[in-house]
Design a protein around this motif. Structure first.
Motif, mmCIF file in Angstrom:
data_model
loop_
_atom_site.group_PDB
_atom_site.id
_atom_site.type_symbol
_atom_site.label_atom_id
_atom_site.label_comp_id
_atom_site.label_asym_id
_atom_site.label_seq_id
_atom_site.Cartn_x
_atom_site.Cartn_y
_atom_site.Cartn_z
ATOM 1 N N GLY A 1 42.753 29.298 52.960
ATOM 2 C CA GLY A 1 44.338 29.303 53.205
ATOM 3 C C GLY A 1 44.918 30.746 52.845
ATOM 4 N N LYS A 2 44.444 31.277 51.895
ATOM 5 C CA LYS A 2 45.051 32.601 51.560
ATOM 6 C C LYS A 2 43.938 33.598 51.444
ATOM 7 C CE LYS A 2 47.516 30.914 48.271
ATOM 8 N NZ LYS A 2 48.395 30.959 47.014
ATOM 9 N N PRO A 3 43.145 34.234 52.359
ATOM 10 C CA PRO A 3 42.023 35.186 51.941
ATOM 11 C C PRO A 3 42.232 36.385 51.359
ATOM 12 C CG PRO A 3 42.752 35.100 54.081
ATOM 13 C CD PRO A 3 43.179 34.017 53.484
ATOM 14 N N GLY A 4 41.793 36.931 50.524
ATOM 15 C CA GLY A 4 42.039 38.223 49.830
ATOM 16 C C GLY A 4 41.563 38.202 48.546
ATOM 17 N N ARG A 5 42.056 39.039 47.517
ATOM 18 C CA ARG A 5 41.340 39.281 46.239
ATOM 19 C C ARG A 5 42.109 38.108 45.248
ATOM 20 N NH1 ARG A 5 38.808 43.457 44.024
ATOM 21 N NH2 ARG A 5 39.189 44.920 45.866
ATOM 22 N N LEU A 6 41.040 37.622 44.506
ATOM 23 C CA LEU A 6 41.734 36.638 43.637
ATOM 24 C C LEU A 6 41.077 37.120 42.086
ATOM 25 C CD1 LEU A 6 42.635 33.706 43.032
ATOM 26 C CD2 LEU A 6 39.908 32.926 43.451
ATOM 27 N N ILE A 7 42.234 37.080 41.372
ATOM 28 C CA ILE A 7 41.930 37.449 39.986
ATOM 29 C C ILE A 7 41.466 36.281 38.949
ATOM 30 C CG2 ILE A 7 42.976 38.582 37.969
ATOM 31 C CD1 ILE A 7 42.840 40.282 40.297
ATOM 32 N N LEU A 8 40.083 36.457 38.352
ATOM 33 C CA LEU A 8 39.738 35.281 37.469
ATOM 34 C C LEU A 8 40.374 35.431 36.083
ATOM 35 C CD1 LEU A 8 35.722 35.964 38.507
ATOM 36 C CD2 LEU A 8 37.583 34.302 39.405
ATOM 37 N N SER A 9 40.859 34.083 35.909
ATOM 38 C CA SER A 9 41.737 33.937 34.769
ATOM 39 C C SER A 9 40.820 33.767 33.490
ATOM 40 C CB SER A 9 42.738 32.777 34.919
ATOM 41 O OG SER A 9 43.950 33.224 35.978
ATOM 42 N N THR A 10 39.686 33.274 33.746
ATOM 43 C CA THR A 10 39.038 32.703 32.720
ATOM 44 C C THR A 10 37.649 33.319 32.710
ATOM 45 O OG1 THR A 10 38.320 30.546 33.489
ATOM 46 C CG2 THR A 10 40.482 30.355 32.246
ATOM 47 N N ASN A 11 37.486 33.785 33.660
ATOM 48 C CA ASN A 11 35.975 34.095 33.845
ATOM 49 C C ASN A 11 34.899 32.812 33.992
ATOM 50 O OD1 ASN A 11 35.981 36.462 35.065
ATOM 51 N ND2 ASN A 11 35.507 37.644 33.090
ATOM 52 N N GLY B 1 42.580 26.747 49.588
ATOM 53 C CA GLY B 1 41.922 25.677 49.817
ATOM 54 C C GLY B 1 40.997 25.804 51.193
ATOM 55 N N TYR B 2 40.205 25.202 51.644
ATOM 56 C CA TYR B 2 39.247 25.495 52.910
ATOM 57 C C TYR B 2 40.188 24.816 54.232
ATOM 58 C CZ TYR B 2 37.883 20.698 52.483
ATOM 59 O OH TYR B 2 37.690 19.191 52.211
#
Length: 362
Positions: free
Chosen positions: A170-180, A193-194
């Motif tokens: 739904g929202k391609p791009g860079r995703l920041i990991l909050s917890t790793n 989502g897909y």
């Protein structure tokens, strides 16, 4: 005349006897192998899942800094300040201004070499360190220049602790990991989502020049394929539907998509409409499958099942179809004379019609 004519009639494919004869032909020896599906022991062994191409590592700190990150650095000073312009209190020859001075440095981007540039201290390597470690190093650098400086470091733009998600999301791009500790399904959900049907989608993960491919349906099922993502991963969702081809007696050549994440031979036969009762031979149903051996050599296997046997219906439910299988319905040998009679009937029907018309006029 009938026997000679049957040999030259058009056909949608060979009969079951002709297929078995061609497989045993010396010219095909070693290239094809036929397997009779007569009992549970003759069913093909389920394909073993390939081992995960990635090793499981301990999660890295969420505040780890690397090239491309942008840092906010704030320095607090009291007394004589290097940045805040501290001065003596008027009329007091012994004290200093006790109020804290705050200096917020301009946003500092970590260069490709992992360094930042600071006033008075110069270049400082920060790649691979956490913000608290960087703050201590900056404080140590200014300790001889300022009176008890306090340093706070925060990440304004986080590039290191992120993944790239693209394709059918739904929202391609860079995703920041909050917890790793986010899993593959977590990352897909956070990316909106897909899009589409899970059974038709494939997930490709690239990690440090190592690639892994998984079916999205397996990932969402909570299997080991739902691995933990790591900073720097590139995740791509691609549409890759699985299908099988239908040929032979049904009189049509068609490619049919899997109705679920996995389908059985019984479901495939039903989806294809089964053997044509006028043309097909239920004793001659074949599955053509091309695979590769461990040494990379091609392995061509033909599975034969006789659906005139009651037990075959249970075996067909346990036979798992694979992507790009060919389902072939053999032609019935007995329908060849009927084909010839139909053709002869079609040839003479105009003559019969004209003769009948002339008789009527008389």
């Amino acid at each position: 005349m009938l026997a000679a004519g049957c040999a030259t009639l058009p056909s949608s494919g060979p009969t079951g006897h002709e297929i078995q004869k061609s497989i045993t032909d010396p010219k095909e020896a070693g290239q094809l192998q036929i397997v009779e599906i007569a009992d549970a022991a003759s069913l093909p062994v389920a394909t073993a899942r390939r081992a995960l191409p990635f090793s499981e590592n301990e999660p890295s700190p969420t505040d780890m800094v690397g090239p491309g990150d942008v840092l906010d650095i704030t320095i607090y000073e009291a007394g004589i300040a290097l940045f805040g312009g501290g001065s003596r209190i008027p009329g007091d020859g012994t004290g200093f201004d006790p109020s804290a001075k705050v200096e917020k440095l301009p946003p500092n981007r970590v260069d490709d070499g992992g360094y930042i540039q600071l006033p008075y201290t110069g270049r400082l390597r920060v790649a691979g360190q956490t913000v608290s470690e960087i703050a201590r190093r900056i404080r140590t650098g200014y300790s001889g220049l300022s009176q008890n400086p306090q340093v706070l470091v925060s990440i304004r733009e986080d590039i290191t602790n992120s993944v790239i998600v693209g394709g059918e999301v739904g929202k391609p791009g860079r995703l920041i990991l909050s917890t790793n500790r986010e899993s593959l399904s977590d990352a897909i959900a956070l990316a909106g989502g897909y899009r589409g049907d899970a059974k038709d989608l494939e997930v490709r993960v690239t990690r440090k020049d190592v690639n892994g491919e998984f079916r999205l349906s397996d990932v969402l099922a909570g299997s080991e394929r739902d691995l933990r993502v790591e900073p720097g991963d590139r995740i791509l969702l691609l549409r890759a539907p699985r299908s099988f081809s239908v040929m032979g007696a049904p009189g049509r050549v068609e490619q049919l998509a899997f109705s679920g994440s996995a389908i059985s031979l019984a479901e495939a036969i039903a989806t294809a409409g089964g053997a044509n009762p006028n043309l097909g031979d239920p004793k001659a149903i074949f599955i053509f499958r091309a695979t590769a051996a461990e040494n990379g050599q091609p392995v061509n296997t033909v599975y034969h099942i006789n659906m005139m046997r009651t037990g075959s219906y249970f075996l067909a439910q346990r036979f798992v179809m694979r992507d790009k299988d060919v389902l072939y319905f053999g032609n019935a040998q007995a329908n060849q004379p009927s084909k010839l009679i139909q053709i002869i009937s079609q040839l003479f029907s105009p003559i019969v019609a004209i003769t009948s018309g002339v008789s009527a006029l008389r």
